[in-house]
Enzyme design. Structure first.
Site, mmCIF file in Angstrom:
data_model
loop_
_atom_site.group_PDB
_atom_site.id
_atom_site.type_symbol
_atom_site.label_atom_id
_atom_site.label_comp_id
_atom_site.label_asym_id
_atom_site.label_seq_id
_atom_site.Cartn_x
_atom_site.Cartn_y
_atom_site.Cartn_z
ATOM 1 N N GLU A 20 -8.377 -6.903 5.269
ATOM 2 C CA GLU A 20 -7.668 -8.031 4.659
ATOM 3 C C GLU A 20 -6.967 -8.880 5.713
ATOM 4 O O GLU A 20 -6.880 -10.111 5.566
ATOM 5 C CB GLU A 20 -6.694 -7.510 3.600
ATOM 6 C CG GLU A 20 -7.431 -7.013 2.356
ATOM 7 C CD GLU A 20 -6.680 -5.963 1.563
ATOM 8 O OE1 GLU A 20 -5.434 -5.911 1.675
ATOM 9 O OE2 GLU A 20 -7.327 -5.178 0.846
ATOM 10 N N TYR A 43 0.829 -1.207 0.000
ATOM 11 C CA TYR A 43 0.000 0.000 0.000
ATOM 12 C C TYR A 43 0.867 1.262 0.000
ATOM 13 O O TYR A 43 0.471 2.302 -0.533
ATOM 14 C CB TYR A 43 -0.958 -0.004 1.185
ATOM 15 C CG TYR A 43 -2.158 -0.879 0.945
ATOM 16 C CD1 TYR A 43 -3.280 -0.401 0.274
ATOM 17 C CD2 TYR A 43 -2.163 -2.206 1.371
ATOM 18 C CE1 TYR A 43 -4.380 -1.212 0.034
ATOM 19 C CE2 TYR A 43 -3.263 -3.021 1.141
ATOM 20 C CZ TYR A 43 -4.352 -2.524 0.470
ATOM 21 O OH TYR A 43 -5.438 -3.334 0.234
#
Length: 460
Positions: A168, A126
């Protein structure tokens, strides 16, 4: 062209694009967005709407050049077609639009989180995305990007990344199981041709450790294979698990349609992602019993919990076209025959569209179940009828799927406010079916669509 607030923001001092990565840091403490930053993000959403695909195209190009290993994560075909860029652009715009009311995009976030978990996206990735996304915004907008806008969007991206990372992490934890997170090797135990273009692959774990992770009927696995002739390149696709799970869970079954548009494609086209059906052609043409592929754990937000007794009397309508039948086969079998099912008497309407007898998948199985279970009705559409095909036995309607040909109450349960609808097929077909059902008065919240590819709809 832009809202007044956006014009005022864009008239302020600019930030050089090469300074943008320093604005994003995963190690810095996360701070809640200020009211001013939220206002900035919302007011600049129209600018992102105008330049979104350009920004995301630059973003993917720069990120892939800087981190070539990410080619193993993203579909090269979706990159080549622009579908990935459009999907990201739409997601960013939706996030900016509803940043002060994120509940409205939670279904989309959930769907994307499942897709990420099926590809084993890591928290540190990310940071890479954040740096290159902000860099692309700066590169495209140039002197239209101010310090305030850059800081607001950096904070907004950090907030969104935290949402995905947290969700997640939950998806990676399989309840009651202690297996490492990552790709797992499976061997092909059996191949079965289901139609002229669809083959089922029965997959068993190479390490022999069972039972396999449980799944809800309708969910998928990611299947990963190396691309022949391209050193180090891996590609994965999502395939629905096409049967109800057994108690011992010793194998998984996926049913894969071979796309015939690019047989024997040149390696340079394979490497660039120009081909259609890359993974399906590799599986059909090169993988036999005994060969090994890699799988993820089951994921996906398109599913039915058959243990939910509160829905035992709620009708369920399963509508499919082509290979879209695969997750619905798992749902149908699980509702009727899973020992844990609390809804074995649930009214089920099966509506299936195929081109003809040769292309129909699981047709005989569904007709046999409908004959054995009074609570199941099946309506079959074929748009090509051949000599020997018997209407009322082999098929019911000689056309493409037509909701108007069905009984609105007996087949579609449109008057029942508890009825649920699961739709799987090509995207445009699903949108058409959804529009038709909405036209009959079915609210959108009871309509579920399964999305592969980029996991997005054109209108999102």
């Amino acid at each position: 062209m832009f809202p007044p607030a956006a014009r005022r923001i864009l008239s302020r001092r600019i930030v050089a694009s090469n300074a943008l990565p320093r604005l994003f840091s995963t190690s810095a403490p996360k701070m809640a967005l200020t009211a001013e930053q939220i206002a900035i993000v919302k007011s600049t959403a129209p600018i992102l709407r105008e330049h979104g695909e350009t920004i995301t195209t630059v973003f993917y190009k720069n990120m892939m050049e800087a981190h070539p290993s990410l080619k193993n994560v993203f579909s090269l075909r979706n990159q080549q077609s622009g579908a990935q860029q459009r999907a990201l652009s739409n997601a960013v715009i939706a996030y900016a639009t509803y940043i002060d009311d994120l509940g409205k995009i939670l279904p989309v976030v959930e769907r994307i989180a499942h897709k990420h978990a099926a590809l084993f996206i890591k928290p540190e990735q990310y940071a890479i995305v954040g740096e290159h996304l902000m860099g692309a915004i700066g590169e495209v907008l140039g002197d239209g990007l101010t310090e305030e806008v850059a800081a607001a969007w950096t904070a907004a991206y950090g907030q969104l990344a935290d949402v995905f990372i947290g969700r997640e992490a939950e998806l990676y934890k399989a309840p009651g199981e202690d297996l490492p997170v990552g790709w797992r090797k499976f061997k092909i135990a059996k191949r079965v041709d289901e139609s002229e273009s669809v083959t089922s692959f029965f997959l068993e774990p190479v390490d022999g450790v069972t039972p396999l992770p449980a799944y809800l009927p309708g969910q998928y696995v990611s299947l990963q294979v190396p691309v022949p002739g391209v050193e180090g390149l891996l590609q994965s696709r999502q395939f629905s698990l096409s049967e109800a799970q057994t108690a011992d869970r010793k194998s998984y079954r996926v049913s894969v349609k071979r796309e015939f548009t690019t047989p024997d494609a040149p390696i340079e086209d394979v490497a660039s992602g120009k081909v259609t059906g890359l993974v399906s052609n590799i599986l059909h043409g090169r993988y036999q019993v005994g060969d090994v592929v890699e799988l993820s754990r089951p994921q996906g937000d398109f599913h039915v919990d058959v243990t939910d007794a509160s829905k035992a009397d709620a009708p369920i309508v399963l509508l499919s076209a082509g290979v879209g039948v695969t997750p619905l086969r798992a749902i149908l079998d699980s509702v009727l025959e899973d020992p844990a099912s609390a809804m074995k008497g649930r009214p089920v309407s099966w509506v299936q569209a195929s081109r003809n007898r040769a292309s129909e998948v699981f047709g005989a199985h569904v007709k046999e179940l409908a004959a054995r279970h009074e609570n199941v009705s099946a309506k079959i559409f074929w748009d090509e009828i051949a000599e020997g095909d018997v209407q009322g036995v082999d098929y019911h309607f000689p056309s493409r799927l037509d909701l108007g040909a069905l009984d609105a109450e007996k087949d579609l349960f449109v008057g029942n406010d508890k009825a649920e609808y699961y739709i799987c097929g090509p995207v445009e077909w699903m949108l058409s079916v959804r529009k038709g059902l909405e036209g009959l008065g079915v609210p959108r919240e009871r309509l579920r669509l399964e999305l592969f590819g980029t996991g997005s709809l054109p209108e999102e």
